[in-house]
Motif scaffolding. Structure first.
Motif, mmCIF file in Angstrom:
data_model
loop_
_atom_site.group_PDB
_atom_site.id
_atom_site.type_symbol
_atom_site.label_atom_id
_atom_site.label_comp_id
_atom_site.label_asym_id
_atom_site.label_seq_id
_atom_site.Cartn_x
_atom_site.Cartn_y
_atom_site.Cartn_z
ATOM 1 N N UNK A 4 74.892 -36.569 -27.308
ATOM 2 C CA UNK A 4 73.463 -36.745 -27.032
ATOM 3 C C UNK A 4 72.779 -37.290 -28.271
ATOM 4 N N UNK A 5 71.576 -37.753 -28.090
ATOM 5 C CA UNK A 5 70.843 -38.259 -29.243
ATOM 6 C C UNK A 5 69.572 -38.952 -28.819
ATOM 7 N N UNK A 6 69.176 -39.916 -29.603
ATOM 8 C CA UNK A 6 67.922 -40.616 -29.394
ATOM 9 C C UNK A 6 68.188 -42.103 -29.220
ATOM 10 N N UNK A 7 67.228 -42.764 -28.599
ATOM 11 C CA UNK A 7 67.297 -44.217 -28.485
ATOM 12 C C UNK A 7 66.918 -44.853 -29.817
ATOM 13 N N UNK A 34 75.672 -43.427 -13.259
ATOM 14 C CA UNK A 34 74.547 -42.622 -13.736
ATOM 15 C C UNK A 34 74.575 -41.310 -12.957
ATOM 16 N N UNK A 35 74.672 -40.201 -13.663
ATOM 17 C CA UNK A 35 74.698 -38.895 -12.993
ATOM 18 C C UNK A 35 73.284 -38.422 -12.694
ATOM 19 N N UNK A 36 72.393 -38.533 -13.655
ATOM 20 C CA UNK A 36 71.027 -38.120 -13.380
ATOM 21 C C UNK A 36 70.169 -38.029 -14.623
ATOM 22 N N UNK A 37 68.890 -37.810 -14.391
ATOM 23 C CA UNK A 37 67.908 -37.575 -15.453
ATOM 24 C C UNK A 37 67.461 -36.126 -15.330
ATOM 25 N N UNK A 38 67.399 -35.437 -16.447
ATOM 26 C CA UNK A 38 67.128 -33.998 -16.466
ATOM 27 C C UNK A 38 66.034 -33.710 -17.492
ATOM 28 N N UNK A 39 65.111 -32.838 -17.132
ATOM 29 C CA UNK A 39 64.072 -32.410 -18.057
ATOM 30 C C UNK A 39 64.161 -30.893 -18.202
ATOM 31 N N UNK A 40 64.025 -30.429 -19.439
ATOM 32 C CA UNK A 40 64.126 -28.994 -19.727
ATOM 33 C C UNK A 40 63.075 -28.625 -20.762
ATOM 34 N N UNK A 41 62.418 -27.507 -20.539
ATOM 35 C CA UNK A 41 61.449 -26.979 -21.502
ATOM 36 C C UNK A 41 62.084 -25.775 -22.183
ATOM 37 N N UNK A 42 62.295 -25.899 -23.488
ATOM 38 C CA UNK A 42 62.900 -24.821 -24.279
ATOM 39 C C UNK A 42 61.892 -23.699 -24.499
ATOM 40 N N UNK A 43 62.391 -22.562 -24.918
ATOM 41 C CA UNK A 43 61.517 -21.410 -25.208
ATOM 42 C C UNK A 43 60.478 -21.733 -26.271
ATOM 43 N N UNK A 44 60.772 -22.703 -27.118
ATOM 44 C CA UNK A 44 59.830 -23.114 -28.162
ATOM 45 C C UNK A 44 58.659 -23.907 -27.590
ATOM 46 N N UNK A 45 58.772 -24.295 -26.313
ATOM 47 C CA UNK A 45 57.752 -25.124 -25.698
ATOM 48 C C UNK A 45 58.057 -26.608 -25.778
ATOM 49 N N UNK A 46 59.083 -26.938 -26.526
ATOM 50 C CA UNK A 46 59.479 -28.346 -26.667
ATOM 51 C C UNK A 46 60.195 -28.813 -25.405
ATOM 52 N N UNK A 47 59.888 -30.037 -24.983
ATOM 53 C CA UNK A 47 60.511 -30.613 -23.793
ATOM 54 C C UNK A 47 61.642 -31.550 -24.198
ATOM 55 N N UNK A 48 62.712 -31.512 -23.409
ATOM 56 C CA UNK A 48 63.863 -32.390 -23.633
ATOM 57 C C UNK A 48 64.129 -33.184 -22.372
ATOM 58 N N UNK A 49 64.461 -34.441 -22.544
ATOM 59 C CA UNK A 49 64.793 -35.328 -21.440
ATOM 60 C C UNK A 49 66.195 -35.871 -21.685
ATOM 61 N N UNK A 50 67.065 -35.683 -20.704
ATOM 62 C CA UNK A 50 68.463 -36.099 -20.842
ATOM 63 C C UNK A 50 68.811 -37.063 -19.717
#
Length: 115
Positions: A4-7, A34-50
């Motif tokens: 994983x990483x960044x563009x 392409x399997x999918x796009x996933x969004x997750x909100x961590x306990x810190x409140x930070x959002x991640x998009x995979x």
């Protein structure tokens, strides 16, 4: 975690997937779906998009150094991975595997980069 990483600037999602996989595993791969796009909100409140892809291995470069902080690339069976869920960086790790195992695939043409 899966690679994983960044563009990088002006990089497509597919280019990023190939680059991150090489940097973090030492493997050149050819994305196949392409399997999918996933969004997750961590306990810190930070959002991640995979964005997750299936890929075929092309070539292993065992002498290529891995990214800083990566000790080794470790390949696990689905049951081995699931048994280590307490070590996963996020719930997205297992969700992507579940979707892959369930046959979730979209053509790579689903993704479009508009210049």
């Amino acid at each position: 975690n899966q690679p994983a990483g960044h563009l990088e600037p002006d990089e497509s999602l597919l280019e990023a997937a190939r680059r991150e996989t090489l940097e973090e595993t030492g493997w050149e791969v050819a994305p196949t779906a392409f399997i999918g796009a996933y969004q997750w909100k961590a306990e810190t409140g930070r959002h991640y998009l995979r964005f997750a892809f299936a890929a075929d291995p092309v070539r292993h470069l065992p002498d290529r150094p891995l990214d800083d902080g990566i000790v080794q690339a470790l390949w696990l069976t689905p049951s081995e991975l699931q048994s280590q869920s307490h070590r996963h960086r996020s719930p997205l790790v297992w969700q992507v595997v579940q979707d892959f195992l369930a046959g979730r695939r979209s053509p790579l043409s689903t993704l479009q980069q508009i210049a």
